[in-house]
Design an enzyme around this catalytic site. Structure first.
Site, short mmCIF file in Angstrom:
data_model
loop_
_atom_site.label_atom_id
_atom_site.label_comp_id
_atom_site.label_asym_id
_atom_site.label_seq_id
_atom_site.Cartn_x
_atom_site.Cartn_y
_atom_site.Cartn_z
N LYS A 156 40.71 -44.33 -18.35
CA LYS A 156 40.34 -43.68 -17.09
C LYS A 156 38.89 -44.00 -16.68
CE LYS A 156 44.45 -42.27 -16.83
NZ LYS A 156 45.14 -41.08 -17.19
C1 LIG Z 1 46.56 -40.43 -17.59
C2 LIG Z 1 47.29 -39.54 -16.64
C3 LIG Z 1 47.67 -38.25 -16.97
C4 LIG Z 1 47.56 -37.71 -18.36
O1 LIG Z 1 46.28 -37.73 -18.83
P1 LIG Z 1 46.01 -37.45 -20.40
O2 LIG Z 1 44.56 -37.12 -20.41
O3 LIG Z 1 46.34 -38.71 -21.12
O4 LIG Z 1 46.86 -36.31 -20.79
C5 LIG Z 1 48.24 -37.46 -16.01
N1 LIG Z 1 48.46 -37.94 -14.77
C6 LIG Z 1 48.13 -39.18 -14.41
C7 LIG Z 1 48.39 -39.63 -13.02
C8 LIG Z 1 47.57 -40.04 -15.35
O5 LIG Z 1 47.29 -41.30 -15.02
#
Ligand SMILES: *Cc1c(COP(=O)(O)O)cnc(C)c1O
Length: 399
Positions: free
Chosen positions: A200
């Protein structure tokens, strides 16, 4: 034309361009993060403590929200956000099928039913014109996802929510730097959920955050994230004397640690610089691929800042004679890591079997799911990396 894909002479030419694998979504971690993690390890307190509090303060300031509660992931953030709104069995939550499965899984974890609404083909986002038809007396929440970093039509979504007395939770896993006119993502709707997963825009390894302006929800989120205790562990073992805790409900183990927050504090300091870099790469890609038979990301709407999380191109086999899967194969063979965001949630076996979804239910999301490719877009990319990606994509269409 398509039969020439993977032509050996072309492959060897590209192998000279790049001899190390370009990892998709590799994070930019600086010395400041590394030193802060080491300082946490030496401090004697590696659990939820002062650094988590500092990171939460930083996120409050960055998003302009009144409260920020750090948790272990965005999945946890979404789950707890639904719980604080009393979403449970018998309730429905409207969301997009064009998202990571965690969005819909969290709705299931809360005991509710995800109700999908198809996306707009160009923006790839929840189509606000289709939301009202999906509202039933059981609907409690609208859960838009700012896919790739593009913000949903929040004005329309909020006005539909107000009209039907629904809550809005944003999945902003891709959109920490998003700006919506005068507002910053994190201070637009009832609750906003962020992800700090490795790929991210801001990473803590694993981690998440919920922002909200509602103090009661913030307090409840804090309790639910740590077993339902009414005092945080840091205060319990602090120097103010032993404090007994009380469990007010059977909560979860969703807290963030100071080791993770140590990364977050410094990632947050560099967030705008990282956005600038990704924005520059984005603009280079947009220009370089303008002559190719692909769909590039739609232009930005004025007054709205895209968070530049994913750069995607879409190939329709009928338009260009080549398939998305051929491009995935070609790029990975040429040492360029790629992603697919996403196979629509409703087509995964659990969702097909449990809810009877099938091909044809959400045609626009399905078209995107079949044709989309995400190219590397990390602040860590060098100019040479970017050029390699561009050359490889262009060559795919010329061989
Ligand atoms: C990565 C992601 C999540 C989940 O995030 P985590 O921190 O891995 O639980 C939820 N929604 C979207 C759109 C994502 O890309």
């Amino acid at each position: 034309m398509a039969s020439k894909v993977g032509n050996p002479s072309m492959k060897s030419r590209l192998r000279q361009v790049r001899d190390t694998f370009l990892v998709f979504g590799s994070p930019l971690i600086g010395d400041a993060e590394i030193e802060e993690v080491v300082a946490v390890l030496r401090s004697g307190w590696i659990g939820t403590g002062p650094r988590v509090a500092r990171f939460e303060e930083g996120m409050k300031e960055y998003t302009g929200s009144q409260h920020a509660v750090a948790v272990s992931s965005c999945t946890a953030a979404l789950h707890l956000s639904l719980l604080v709104l009393d979403v449970g069995p018998g309730d429905e939550v409207i969301t997009t099928p064009m998202t990571f499965v965690a969005t819909a899984n969290a709705i299931i974890h809360a005991g509710a039913k995800p109700v999908f609404v198809d996306v707009d083909r160009e923006t790839m986002l929840l189509d606000p014109e289709k939301i009202e038809a999906a509202i039933t007396p059981r609907t409690k929440v609208i859960l838009p996802v700012h896919l790739a970093g593009r913000i949903c039509a929040m004005d329309k979504i909020l006005s539909i929510a107000r009209k039907h007395n629904l809550f809005v939770i944003e999945d902003a896993a891709h959109c920490i730097e998003g700006r919506y006119r005068e507002q910053r993502v994190g201070s637009i709707s009832d609750l906003t959920c962020f992800s700090f997963y490795v790929t991210k825009n801001l990473t803590t390894g694993e981690g998440g955050m919920v922002t909200t302006d509602n103090p009661k929800w913030a307090q409840k989120l804090r309790a639910l994230a740590l077993h339902g205790m009414d005092l945080h562990a840091y205060h319990r073992f602090g120097d103010r004397g032993y404090q007994h805790y009380h469990v007010v409900e059977p909560g979860y183990k969703y807290n963030m640690t100071d080791i993770q927050a140590a990364l977050g504090i410094h990632q947050l300091k560099r967030i705008e610089a990282s956005w600038e870099r990704r924005n520059a790469v984005w603009n280079e890609y947009q220009q370089a691929f303008s002559g190719l038979p692909v769909y590039r990301p739609a232009a930005d709407e004025p007054g709205i800042r895209h968070a530049r999380h994913l750069y995607t191109i879409l190939l329709d086999h009928e338009d260009c004679g080549k398939s998305r899967d051929q491009l995935l194969k070609y790029l990975t063979e040429n040492k360029i890591g790629v992603g697919v965001h996403y196979t629509p949630v409703h087509l995964h076996p659990y969702y097909r079997i449990t809810f009877g979804y099938q091909e044809g239910c959400y045609p626009k999301a399905e078209w995107i799911g079949k044709n989309t490719v995400s190219l590397p877009l990390s602040a860590r990319l060098t100019d040479q990396d970017v050029e390699d990606v561009i050359v490889a994509v262009q060559q795919f269409f010329t061989v």
